[in-house]
Design an enzyme around this catalytic site. Structure first.
Site, short mmCIF file in Angstrom:
data_model
loop_
_atom_site.label_atom_id
_atom_site.label_comp_id
_atom_site.label_asym_id
_atom_site.label_seq_id
_atom_site.Cartn_x
_atom_site.Cartn_y
_atom_site.Cartn_z
NE ARG A 263 -1.82 1.83 3.52
CZ ARG A 263 -1.71 1.73 4.85
NH1 ARG A 263 -2.39 0.82 5.50
NH2 ARG A 263 -0.92 2.55 5.52
CG HIS A 267 -6.36 2.73 6.40
ND1 HIS A 267 -6.57 1.46 5.91
CD2 HIS A 267 -7.53 3.13 6.94
CE1 HIS A 267 -7.84 1.11 6.15
NE2 HIS A 267 -8.43 2.11 6.78
CE1 TYR A 276 1.04 2.65 8.70
CE2 TYR A 276 -0.13 4.26 10.04
CZ TYR A 276 0.00 3.56 8.86
OH TYR A 276 -0.88 3.77 7.84
C1 TPP Z 1 -14.95 -5.81 11.45
C2 TPP Z 1 -14.11 -4.58 11.23
N1 TPP Z 1 -13.21 -4.24 12.15
C3 TPP Z 1 -12.48 -3.11 12.00
C4 TPP Z 1 -12.63 -2.33 10.90
C5 TPP Z 1 -11.83 -1.03 10.77
N2 TPP Z 1 -10.86 -1.15 9.68
C6 TPP Z 1 -11.13 -0.69 8.45
S1 TPP Z 1 -9.95 -1.05 7.37
C7 TPP Z 1 -9.01 -1.81 8.54
C8 TPP Z 1 -7.72 -2.44 8.16
C9 TPP Z 1 -7.93 -3.55 7.20
O1 TPP Z 1 -6.72 -4.01 6.72
P1 TPP Z 1 -6.60 -5.06 5.56
O2 TPP Z 1 -7.62 -6.14 5.71
O3 TPP Z 1 -5.19 -5.48 5.47
O4 TPP Z 1 -7.03 -4.27 4.25
P2 TPP Z 1 -6.46 -2.90 3.64
O5 TPP Z 1 -7.19 -1.80 4.31
O6 TPP Z 1 -4.99 -2.87 3.87
O7 TPP Z 1 -6.81 -2.98 2.21
C10 TPP Z 1 -9.64 -1.76 9.77
C11 TPP Z 1 -9.10 -2.29 11.03
C12 TPP Z 1 -13.56 -2.74 9.95
N3 TPP Z 1 -13.77 -2.05 8.82
N4 TPP Z 1 -14.29 -3.87 10.13
#
Ligand code: TPP
Lengths: 366, 338
Positions: A263, A267, A276
């Protein structure tokens, strides 16, 4: 019933991520078991990657002007995003997350409809049935179960369609992901789970997420055939997804693909990645840029000319300008629409509440 | 006293708890080096080490279930759910285990743990980031549920919650994270289970909590200009609720309005209205009214303002509290007398 796998042969991923093209754009020996997609498809992939990237930077820019509530960029993940769209037929189903707007643009969805969620005018702006694309999913990993269920519907109806579910590395820690792998395997349904391992779940690096040697190994325990691939090598990602989709389509059951990517942006626009991670790490990944890698490869193959590159860039620019212009118009929202689709027919109570709001709005105008 | 935002006050409470009690642990998604998406855990990993404040794998059921085990093993976990709707994967752990373990074991197993949840709307968040989930928890016996409306209460209530022998669901109103006021750390404020009267008044009791207290106070100011003297009760603790403060207030004023963001149907206001009717019936001059969100899934950002209770809606409710009846009754009385 499909035969029970007796051992892990045929389920395990390759020991190293599958790769066709090195970071510098030079092609290596073809990885065993995979074929390079046709030059025409690669040419098309390049066009959509350039467009996708331009769309993505435009969307991030729109957050700065307050035109979008938030935007999670897919910069750096272009090979995954575009390959996910290209590996599917128009009537195959895609289950995307909030991260995957670029894949939906590559699929041909209208970018303004697509942006309703992030613009804040509604929760999903496109028609999932018309586009064979589920609403972008925010509650992590929940979409993988829906994908398994829809794939089961396809199986029961005897159709030849396939479902592809996108998920991030962090999402693979959620229970739903594991339940989805298991359900998909037990019911032997045509679904591909495509993990874009971009190194981070917001601030949390993969090393804090798992001790697995690779996320692709998570399939084996459920009896799901799995593969890992260099997620910045479009040729490899498309080749592996083609293989996985064909496997699912011919009744081979579910397939898990992990793409190792990165990425490049924070975020979302609201996040501060300097808290971080090292700028140096980001710079190292710049060398693995997926768009440049494919460009070099295709130029060396003689599939892409200087003029093609310029034309694709110009087309992407034009697309972005059209998108920007439409997004700059103040969107129309109808507060009374809040009551429209809670139930098939508004309940008496909702009708009354709608009337209350209507009167309030009328009083404000009067 | 230091001027602190609510997020900073919560951070101070966590810091002081980590300092005072070696059993306190902080865990959740992005609570480590990032300091949480709302920066409530900012600097805790740096200052107390990764052992005391740590990122977990991304799984809410895992976070809460793991904390149950930590609590059984003698620790005092404080976990963060990143947003209201993302606590739902942990619902089974919370309702089936966190809430019941004491009862199931005849009091032998205690779970002194806190589940912090940023909740409710008003920040233009996209779907799943704005839920008012309080009644899922208040309807679950065994859980204490609290929600601060001010930075001072954020500090006091979180310290109290961490020290509580019972599990506490700690709901942090997101739209108040950046509200600022002087905060004292001497813990001489309102006790844990008590509501606070934020504004004294004689004509109406306005009952609110968390995100809506500021709106209720603004409505009280506006009502004062119209000649109505509104008392504002901030519940602070939703479960167990402080009936005494509510009843005492309503018996004085004779009128009550409950305000919350969550949908009205089966909402927290229904419970308060029922209690007020039961406990203050002979003092009431008008039915208890509710000002709530509509009975719809939370609105998208561009429509949020149409959904959320606001000053005007509260004033409308106040106007409907049968003020004319007194006049009418008096008029009827004089007719009969004549
Ligand atoms: C059940 C749930 N818990 C927490 C979140 C908050 N949240 C949104 S994105 C994220 C990180 C997700 O990381 P990843 O699965 O690696 O996907 P990326 O965002 O890197 O594409 C979090 C913790 C959420 N959307 N859903």
């Amino acid at each position: 019933m499909a035969a029970q796998p007796q051992n892990v042969t045929g389920l395990l991923p390759a020991g190293e991520p599958v790769r066709f093209v090195a970071e510098d754009g030079t092609a290596g020996p073809p990885p065993p078991g995979y074929t390079e997609p046709s030059p025409e498809r690669l040419r098309e992939a390049y066009r959509r990657m350039v467009l996708g990237r331009r769309f993505d930077t435009q969307a991030t820019a729109l957050t700065k002007q307050g035109r979008l509530a938030v935007y999670p960029s897919a910069a750096g993940q272009e090979a995954c995003q575009i390959a996910a769209a290209l590996a599917l037929r128009d009537d195959d189903w895609l289950f995307p997350t909030y991260r995957d707007s670029m894949a939906l643009v590559a699929r041909g969805l209208d970018p303004v409809q697509l942006m309703e969620l992030l613009r804040g005018t509604w929760h999903c702006g496109y028609d999932p049935h018309a586009t064979f694309t589920a609403p972008q999913c925010t509650p992590l990993a929940t979409q993988t179960l829906h994908a398994a269920g829809l794939a089961d519907a396809i199986r029961r109806r005897g159709e030849e369609r396939v479902v592809l579910a996108l998920i991030g590395d962090g999402g693979t820690s959620e229970g739903d992901f594991h339940e989805a792998l298991n359900f998909a395997a037990v019911f032997h349904v045509p679904v591909v789970f495509f993990v874009q391992n971009n190194g981070f779940a917001i601030s949390v690096p993969l090393a804090k997420q798992t001790r697995a040697p690779a996320l692709a190994y998570k399939g084996v325990g459920y009896g799901v055939a799995s593969e890992q691939v260099d997620g910045n090598d479009l040729v490899a990602v498309l080749s592996v997804l083609d293989h996985a989709v064909a496997h699912a389509r011919r009744g081979g059951g579910p397939f898990l693909v992990e793409a190792h990517t990165y990425r490049m942006d924070a975020h979302t626009n609201a996040d501060d990645a300097t808290r971080y991670r090292d700028a140096a790490e980001v710079e190292r990944w710049r060398a693995a840029d997926p768009v440049r890698r494919l460009e070099t490869h295709l130029r060396e193959r003689g599939v892409l000319t200087e003029e093609d590159v310029a034309a694709d860039a110009a087309a992407a620019e034009e697309f972005a300008a059209g998108f920007r212009a439409r997004m700059n118009a103040e969107p129309e929202v109808d507060p009374l629409g809040l009551f429209a689709h809670v139930y098939a027919e508004p309940t008496r109570q909702l009708a009354a509440q709608r009337e209350t709001l209507r009167a309030e709005l009328a009083a404000q105008e009067g | 006293m230091e001027q602190l935002t609510m997020a900073q006050a919560l951070n101070s409470a966590l810091r002081d708890a980590l300092k005072d009690d070696g059993r306190v642990l902080v865990s959740g998604e992005d609570v480590g080096p990032l300091g949480g998406v709302f920066r409530v855990t900012d600097g805790l990993t740096h200052d107390f080490g990764e052992d005391r404040c740590f990122d977990t794998p991304l799984a809410e059921s895992g976070i809460v279930g793991h904390a149950v085990g930590l609590a059984m093993g003698g620790f005092r976990p404080v976990v963060e759910m990143q947003f209201d709707a993302f606590a739902y994967p942990a619902f089974e752990q919370i309702t089936s285990h966190v809430a019941k373990l004491r009862n199931r074991t005849r009091g032998r197993v205690e779970l002194p743990m806190v589940i912090r949840i940023p909740y409710a709307g008003g920040i233009g968040g996209v779907e799943h980031h704005c839920d008012s989930s309080e009644v899922y928890y208040t309807h679950t016996p065994g859980l204490r549920v609290v929600t601060p409306a001010t930075p001072q209460d954020a500090y006091d209530l979180l310290r109290d919650a961490i020290e509580s022998p019972d599990p506490v669901v700690f709901l942090e109103p997101k739209c108040r994270y950046w509200a600022r006021e002087p905060v004292s750390f001497d813990r001489t404020g309102t006790p844990f289970d008590r509501a606070a009267i934020r504004r004294r008044g004689t004509d109406i009791t306005l009952i609110a909590y968390g995100p809506m207290v500021a709106t209720a106070l603004a409505a009280a100011e506006a009502a004062a200009e119209e000649g109505r003297d509104v008392e504002v009760v901030d519940l602070r603790t939703l479960s167990p609720v402080d009936d005494e403060t509510i009843a005492e207030s309503v018996r004085r004023t004779g009128r009550a309005v409950v305000v919350h963001e969550a949908a009205g149907f089966c909402g927290y206001g229904a419970e308060i209205a029922a209690r007020v009717s039961e406990q203050c019936f002979h003092h009431l001059e008008a039915p208890v009214l509710r000002v709530t969100g509509f009975d719809i899934p939370y609105a998208p950002p561009k429509l949020e303002s149409s959904h959320l209770p606001n000053v005007d809606r509260i004033l409308d409710a106040i106007d409907r509290l049968q003020w004319d009846d007194q006049v009418t009754l008096a008029a009827q009385g004089s007719v009969r007398d004549a």
